[in-house]
Write a protein that holds these residues in place. Structure first.
Motif, PDB file in Angstrom:
ATOM      1  N   ALA A  74       0.823  -1.200   0.000  1.00 10.98           N
ATOM      2  CA  ALA A  74       0.000   0.000   0.000  1.00 10.98           C
ATOM      3  C   ALA A  74       0.866   1.262   0.000  1.00 10.98           C
ATOM      4  O   ALA A  74       0.514   2.275  -0.628  1.00 10.98           O
ATOM      5  CB  ALA A  74      -0.936  -0.001   1.203  1.00 10.98           C
ATOM      6  N   LEU A  75       2.003   1.229   0.699  1.00 11.21           N
ATOM      7  CA  LEU A  75       2.929   2.366   0.669  1.00 11.21           C
ATOM      8  C   LEU A  75       3.444   2.609  -0.746  1.00 11.21           C
ATOM      9  O   LEU A  75       3.540   3.763  -1.196  1.00 11.21           O
ATOM     10  CB  LEU A  75       4.105   2.105   1.607  1.00 11.21           C
ATOM     11  CG  LEU A  75       3.849   2.271   3.109  1.00 11.21           C
ATOM     12  CD1 LEU A  75       5.092   1.877   3.897  1.00 11.21           C
ATOM     13  CD2 LEU A  75       3.453   3.693   3.443  1.00 11.21           C
ATOM     14  N   ALA A  76       3.777   1.528  -1.458  1.00 10.74           N
ATOM     15  CA  ALA A  76       4.229   1.669  -2.842  1.00 10.74           C
ATOM     16  C   ALA A  76       3.133   2.273  -3.704  1.00 10.74           C
ATOM     17  O   ALA A  76       3.374   3.157  -4.535  1.00 10.74           O
ATOM     18  CB  ALA A  76       4.661   0.305  -3.387  1.00 10.74           C
ATOM     19  N   MET A  77       1.893   1.810  -3.504  1.00  8.75           N
ATOM     20  CA  MET A  77       0.761   2.338  -4.258  1.00  8.75           C
ATOM     21  C   MET A  77       0.515   3.808  -3.935  1.00  8.75           C
ATOM     22  O   MET A  77       0.219   4.616  -4.821  1.00  8.75           O
ATOM     23  CB  MET A  77      -0.486   1.505  -3.945  1.00  8.75           C
ATOM     24  CG  MET A  77      -1.713   1.911  -4.745  1.00  8.75           C
ATOM     25  SD  MET A  77      -1.486   1.545  -6.503  1.00  8.75           S
ATOM     26  CE  MET A  77      -3.059   2.117  -7.148  1.00  8.75           C
ATOM     27  N   ASP A  78       0.664   4.173  -2.679  1.00  6.47           N
ATOM     28  CA  ASP A  78       0.447   5.561  -2.290  1.00  6.47           C
ATOM     29  C   ASP A  78       1.507   6.469  -2.890  1.00  6.47           C
ATOM     30  O   ASP A  78       1.224   7.606  -3.282  1.00  6.47           O
ATOM     31  CB  ASP A  78       0.451   5.675  -0.763  1.00  6.47           C
ATOM     32  CG  ASP A  78       0.014   7.047  -0.295  1.00  6.47           C
ATOM     33  OD1 ASP A  78      -0.933   7.607  -0.880  1.00  6.47           O
ATOM     34  OD2 ASP A  78       0.615   7.577   0.651  1.00  6.47           O
ATOM     35  N   LEU A  79       2.748   5.986  -2.957  1.00 12.56           N
ATOM     36  CA  LEU A  79       3.815   6.805  -3.536  1.00 12.56           C
ATOM     37  C   LEU A  79       3.542   7.112  -4.994  1.00 12.56           C
ATOM     38  O   LEU A  79       3.685   8.255  -5.435  1.00 12.56           O
ATOM     39  CB  LEU A  79       5.163   6.088  -3.380  1.00 12.56           C
ATOM     40  CG  LEU A  79       6.390   6.851  -3.902  1.00 12.56           C
ATOM     41  CD1 LEU A  79       6.591   8.140  -3.122  1.00 12.56           C
ATOM     42  CD2 LEU A  79       7.637   5.983  -3.826  1.00 12.56           C
ATOM     43  N   ILE A  80       3.113   6.107  -5.749  1.00 15.19           N
ATOM     44  CA  ILE A  80       2.935   6.334  -7.180  1.00 15.19           C
ATOM     45  C   ILE A  80       1.600   6.988  -7.504  1.00 15.19           C
ATOM     46  O   ILE A  80       1.478   7.744  -8.471  1.00 15.19           O
ATOM     47  CB  ILE A  80       3.108   5.010  -7.967  1.00 15.19           C
ATOM     48  CG1 ILE A  80       3.278   5.306  -9.452  1.00 15.19           C
ATOM     49  CG2 ILE A  80       1.923   4.060  -7.713  1.00 15.19           C
ATOM     50  CD1 ILE A  80       3.732   4.139 -10.261  1.00 15.19           C
ATOM     51  N   TRP A  81       0.573   6.734  -6.695  1.00 14.12           N
ATOM     52  CA  TRP A  81      -0.748   7.312  -6.964  1.00 14.12           C
ATOM     53  C   TRP A  81      -0.999   8.571  -6.135  1.00 14.12           C
ATOM     54  O   TRP A  81      -1.352   9.624  -6.665  1.00 14.12           O
ATOM     55  CB  TRP A  81      -1.828   6.268  -6.695  1.00 14.12           C
ATOM     56  CG  TRP A  81      -3.225   6.733  -7.002  1.00 14.12           C
ATOM     57  CD1 TRP A  81      -3.591   7.610  -7.989  1.00 14.12           C
ATOM     58  CD2 TRP A  81      -4.430   6.354  -6.339  1.00 14.12           C
ATOM     59  NE1 TRP A  81      -4.951   7.799  -7.974  1.00 14.12           N
ATOM     60  CE2 TRP A  81      -5.493   7.040  -6.976  1.00 14.12           C
ATOM     61  CE3 TRP A  81      -4.714   5.496  -5.274  1.00 14.12           C
ATOM     62  CZ2 TRP A  81      -6.824   6.887  -6.568  1.00 14.12           C
ATOM     63  CZ3 TRP A  81      -6.035   5.338  -4.878  1.00 14.12           C
ATOM     64  CH2 TRP A  81      -7.073   6.025  -5.514  1.00 14.12           C
ATOM     65  N   GLY A  82      -0.788   8.459  -4.838  1.00  8.43           N
ATOM     66  CA  GLY A  82      -1.092   9.591  -3.982  1.00  8.43           C
ATOM     67  C   GLY A  82      -0.156  10.762  -4.176  1.00  8.43           C
ATOM     68  O   GLY A  82      -0.573  11.923  -4.116  1.00  8.43           O
ATOM     69  N   TYR A  83       1.125  10.489  -4.429  1.00 11.94           N
ATOM     70  CA  TYR A  83       2.108  11.565  -4.564  1.00 11.94           C
ATOM     71  C   TYR A  83       2.378  11.942  -6.014  1.00 11.94           C
ATOM     72  O   TYR A  83       2.646  13.112  -6.294  1.00 11.94           O
ATOM     73  CB  TYR A  83       3.417  11.161  -3.875  1.00 11.94           C
ATOM     74  CG  TYR A  83       3.348  11.232  -2.379  1.00 11.94           C
ATOM     75  CD1 TYR A  83       3.677  12.402  -1.694  1.00 11.94           C
ATOM     76  CD2 TYR A  83       2.936  10.142  -1.625  1.00 11.94           C
ATOM     77  CE1 TYR A  83       3.605  12.475  -0.303  1.00 11.94           C
ATOM     78  CE2 TYR A  83       2.858  10.205  -0.241  1.00 11.94           C
ATOM     79  CZ  TYR A  83       3.181  11.371   0.408  1.00 11.94           C
ATOM     80  OH  TYR A  83       3.097  11.440   1.784  1.00 11.94           O
ATOM     81  N   ALA A  84       2.348  10.967  -6.921  1.00  8.45           N
ATOM     82  CA  ALA A  84       2.648  11.272  -8.326  1.00  8.45           C
ATOM     83  C   ALA A  84       1.414  11.308  -9.211  1.00  8.45           C
ATOM     84  O   ALA A  84       1.503  11.717 -10.369  1.00  8.45           O
ATOM     85  CB  ALA A  84       3.645  10.250  -8.877  1.00  8.45           C
ATOM     86  N   GLY A  85       0.275  10.853  -8.707  1.00  5.32           N
ATOM     87  CA  GLY A  85      -0.956  10.912  -9.494  1.00  5.32           C
ATOM     88  C   GLY A  85      -1.062   9.864 -10.571  1.00  5.32           C
ATOM     89  O   GLY A  85      -1.876  10.006 -11.487  1.00  5.32           O
TER      90      GLY A  85
END
Length: 402
Positions: free
Chosen positions: A48-59
């Motif tokens: 989930a952290l990996a997903m948040d980095l690419i989606w939550g921070y990079a869109g």
């Protein structure tokens, strides 16, 4: 790196959780199965952290990161299954009148592993399965190279938005369909099993192994959280947030947007793969169903519920939904009689999850993490309408919040 209050709170909470679970398990107050559930949940939090980095921070909404998670599991699973089978074959041939040759051992191992799919030869992709260091290298290399190739093709063509999400989902589906075939070299629909039996540790009980994996999962989550917190707090984090907010302007300023996206896509793929390599020895089995596109959609739902763009939000969402899913689908919740019928939670859990996702999207778009921010008073500063930049046309407070 400046460690924020949220990072301190997260790490202390993680340490307390691990110590409490260890004490309760040693005292016999927590079952081995639940310790494994906690360990697997921590691995899902890493994904989930990996997903948040690419989606939550990079869109970048990737609907294929659970494919990298499963590939990491397959890579470590190959060594686990090969080494354990080798021990069984060696023990069975120990009483033979003549010592077995290397070719006979190899043939016996291959027959044991692939007899279920009607094969007796070891596929070429198992060439490094005898070596743990080489197989650990493949845990990183295979998902990383796949992400690099896919990302280079997609980002070079400037595919963005929903089209990129569809492409990542198509990649996941294609990979899953390929692995379902018996001639894929990974036992088709049967997958890899018996992964909980660690070679050379037959005398160690599952109760102790489950604690070891819990500690390893907690350590992995803590290190991953610290590493990603360092990334998002620096220049790289500022650039990827700018790409999320206004990609064209970042490109105009001279940044190589495609390079940043490619590095981020490959990095998060490797993180997800390492999480999978920790997860599946605790699960004990992996099959192509783990690569189904729905798994990656679940990952996005976890991050959305927890609050994307907040590392602790992603962990909260993954942990909460994973534990609730185990509770509802494990038959622990009694069915609810409604007069006109009976509500079976095993059948209706996914509907409940979908309603929760819709509710969070409509009424709490910042997720559970956003609610925590509000309770902790971590909202935007009240600038009384003052400019947020040096120019007269800088964004005002109300515009920035919107």
């Amino acid at each position: 790196m400046r460690i924020t209050r949220a990072t301190y709170v997260f790490l202390i909470s993680l340490i307390c959780l691990t110590l409490a679970a260890t004490v309760l398990a040693q005292a016999g107050l927590m079952s081995t199965s639940f310790v494994k559930t906690l360990g697997k949940t921590l691995c899902l939090c890493i994904a989930a952290l990996a997903m948040d980095l690419i989606w939550g921070y990079a869109g970048i909404l990737s609907l294929g990161h659970m494919a990298f998670f499963a590939l990491g599991g397959y890579m470590i699973g190959m060594w686990l299954m090969y080494a354990r089978t080798a021990e069984i074959v060696v023990a069975s041939l120990a009483n033979s009148p003549l010592p077995a040759t290397a070719a006979e051992l190899q043939q016996g191992i291959a027959s044991q592993i692939f007899g279920v799919v009607g094969a007796s030869d070891l596929p070429a992709i198992w060439g490094f399965a005898h070596s743990l260091p080489l197989q650990l290298l493949l845990v990183v290399a295979v998902p990383g190279l796949l992400a690099l190739v896919f990302g280079w093709l997609a980002f070079r063509a400037r595919v963005t938005g929903v089209y990129l999400s569809i492409l990542t989902q198509a990649m996941t589906l294609a990979l899953a369909l390929y692995l379902f075939q018996n001639d894929s070299g990974l036992r088709g629909n049967n997958g890899l099993s018996g992964l909980q039996n660690l070679p050379g540790l037959e005398a160690v009980g599952q109760d102790r192994l489950s604690l070891w994996f819990l500690w390893a999962s907690a350590l992995g989550l803590g290190l991953c959280y610290l590493g990603l917190a360092w990334i998002v707090s620096g220049k790289f984090g500022s650039v990827i947030r700018a790409i999320r907010d206004d990609e064209a302007r970042v490109r105009f300023l001279g940044y190589s947007v495609e390079s940043y996206k490619l590095v981020l896509f490959a990095l998060t793929a490797v993180i997800a793969a390492l999480a999978g390599a920790l997860y599946y020895p605790q699960a004990g089995i992996i099959n192509p169903a783990e690569l189904a596109p729905m798994a990656s959609i679940y990952l996005a739902v976890w991050v959305a519920i927890g609050g994307r763009g907040r590392l602790y939000g992603a962990v909260i969402g993954a942990a909460l939904v994973s534990l609730l899913s185990s509770w509802f689908t494990g038959g622990r919740v009694p069915s609810l009689p409604l007069g006109f019928g009976t509500l079976n939670w095993v059948d209706w859990w996914q509907v409940l999850l979908g309603l929760a996702f819709v509710g969070v999207t409509l009424f709490a778009p910042k997720g559970i993490g956003g609610l925590f921010d509000r309770l902790a008073g971590l909202g935007r500063p009240d600038r009384k309408g003052a400019p947020l930049g040096p120019d007269a046309g800088a964004l005002q407070e109300r515009e920035a919040v919107e």
